[in-house]
Design a protein around this motif. Structure first.
Motif, short mmCIF file in Angstrom:
data_model
loop_
_atom_site.label_atom_id
_atom_site.label_comp_id
_atom_site.label_asym_id
_atom_site.label_seq_id
_atom_site.Cartn_x
_atom_site.Cartn_y
_atom_site.Cartn_z
N ALA A 117 0.79 -1.23 0.00
CA ALA A 117 0.00 0.00 0.00
C ALA A 117 0.83 1.28 0.00
CB ALA A 117 -0.96 0.00 1.19
N PRO A 118 1.89 1.40 0.80
CA PRO A 118 2.64 2.67 0.80
C PRO A 118 3.17 3.05 -0.58
CG PRO A 118 3.22 1.37 2.72
CD PRO A 118 2.40 0.48 1.84
N ASP A 119 3.77 2.10 -1.30
CA ASP A 119 4.28 2.41 -2.64
C ASP A 119 3.16 2.79 -3.59
OD1 ASP A 119 6.90 1.95 -1.94
OD2 ASP A 119 6.91 -0.15 -2.59
N LEU B 172 -5.59 7.00 4.01
CA LEU B 172 -4.54 6.10 3.53
C LEU B 172 -3.27 6.87 3.18
CD1 LEU B 172 -6.68 3.73 1.28
CD2 LEU B 172 -5.54 3.13 3.42
N VAL B 173 -3.43 8.01 2.53
CA VAL B 173 -2.26 8.81 2.17
C VAL B 173 -1.55 9.30 3.43
CG1 VAL B 173 -1.52 10.97 1.09
CG2 VAL B 173 -3.17 9.50 -0.07
N GLU B 174 -2.32 9.76 4.41
CA GLU B 174 -1.73 10.22 5.67
C GLU B 174 -1.00 9.08 6.38
OE1 GLU B 174 -3.40 11.83 9.93
OE2 GLU B 174 -4.33 12.62 8.10
N TRP B 175 -1.60 7.90 6.34
CA TRP B 175 -0.98 6.71 6.95
C TRP B 175 0.36 6.41 6.30
CZ3 TRP B 175 -0.36 2.05 4.15
CH2 TRP B 175 0.08 0.96 4.90
N SER C 246 3.10 9.09 7.07
CA SER C 246 3.55 9.13 8.46
C SER C 246 4.34 7.88 8.86
CB SER C 246 2.35 9.30 9.40
OG SER C 246 1.46 8.19 9.29
N GLY C 247 4.65 7.03 7.88
CA GLY C 247 5.47 5.87 8.16
C GLY C 247 4.80 4.53 8.01
N HIS D 264 2.59 2.89 9.81
CA HIS D 264 2.59 2.08 11.02
C HIS D 264 1.20 1.51 11.26
CE1 HIS D 264 6.58 3.54 11.84
NE2 HIS D 264 6.15 4.80 11.86
N GLY D 265 1.14 0.26 11.67
CA GLY D 265 -0.14 -0.36 11.97
C GLY D 265 -0.87 -0.77 10.70
N ASP D 266 -2.15 -1.09 10.87
CA ASP D 266 -2.99 -1.58 9.79
C ASP D 266 -3.64 -0.39 9.08
OD1 ASP D 266 -5.12 -2.69 8.26
OD2 ASP D 266 -5.10 -4.46 9.54
N CYS D 267 -3.50 -0.33 7.74
CA CYS D 267 -4.08 0.80 7.01
C CYS D 267 -5.60 0.82 7.12
CB CYS D 267 -3.64 0.76 5.54
SG CYS D 267 -4.13 -0.69 4.61
N ALA D 268 -6.24 -0.35 7.22
CA ALA D 268 -7.69 -0.40 7.35
C ALA D 268 -8.15 0.21 8.68
CB ALA D 268 -8.18 -1.83 7.22
N ASP D 269 -7.37 0.00 9.73
CA ASP D 269 -7.70 0.60 11.03
C ASP D 269 -7.62 2.12 10.96
OD1 ASP D 269 -8.13 -1.87 12.18
OD2 ASP D 269 -6.09 -2.03 12.97
#
Length: 213
Positions: A111-113, A170-173, A176-177, A179-184
């Protein structure tokens, strides 16, 4: 959502095209070399599928980039269909949107990429409204079902707002690195869209009853 990770495939003409593998291979290549400078020949080399076959299945590179939206739309539809008409619509929508993002760890991994690619490339940003149309249509139909008196434009505007909020989360997640589950992270963001005014606030803004002489 982004495609699940997959191993590169051998070049050839597959009887059934593995779109998940194509999307994952393309994403790896775009992350390494950049989106605009990558040719169809480069994609063929990265995915193990001939350029001719790729062009027969995909009208543009953007179509490959958004391949994950189809499965996400299916997950959204399944979650909405399984809900009862007696359930709180806000809770149903929030849960369904989170399900569409998925808690799959493979999706969290890529997801990050994918998010960096989608948010940074003008061509992909410009086609986002077309890519997400089925997802938005699915949610708008549910909202129209639960709010039969609401204008169609309002139902679609609400569905679009949920999509925009989920993507922003999702973009903010990712920035910011991751961290954790993107769905959460999406679930946390969407809870801000459930607006419940405090009782005191509603009472303070209520129109006072007409005073009798």
């Amino acid at each position: 959502m982004p495609p699940n990770d997959a191993s590169p495939r051998r070049r050839g003409r597959p009887s059934v095209l593995d779109t998940r593998a194509v999307a994952a291979g393309a994403l790896r290549l775009w992350s390494e070399r950049g989106y605009t400078t990558t040719s169809w020949s480069d994609l063929a080399e990265a995915t193990g599928i001939s350029s001719r076959t790729l062009l027969r299945h995909f009208s543009s590179r953007a179509e490959i980039a958004y391949l994950g939206v189809g499965p996400a739309t299916s997950r959204l539809c399944e979650a909405l269909d399984s809900a009862s008409d007696h359930d709180d619509p806000s809770a149903v929508i929030r849960s369904a949107v989170v399900d569409s993002v998925s808690h799959d760890p493979r999706i969290n991994r890529v997801a990050p990429d994918w998010l960096r690619l989608i948010s940074a490339e003008p061509e992909l940003a410009a086609t986002a409204h077309l890519a997400y149309r089925p997802w938005i249509d699915t949610l708008a139909d549910y909202i129209a079902h639960r709010l039969p008196d609401a204008p169609t434009a309002i139902c679609r505007a609400l569905a679009t707002a949920y999509q925009a909020a989920a993507f922003a989360a999702l973009v903010e997640w990712a920035r910011s690195g991751a961290h954790g589950d993107c769905a959460d992270t999406v679930d946390e963001m969407l809870r801000w869209m459930d607006i419940h005014a405090p009782v005191a606030a509603r009472r303070d803004h209520a129109v006072p009853p007409t005073q009798q002489p």
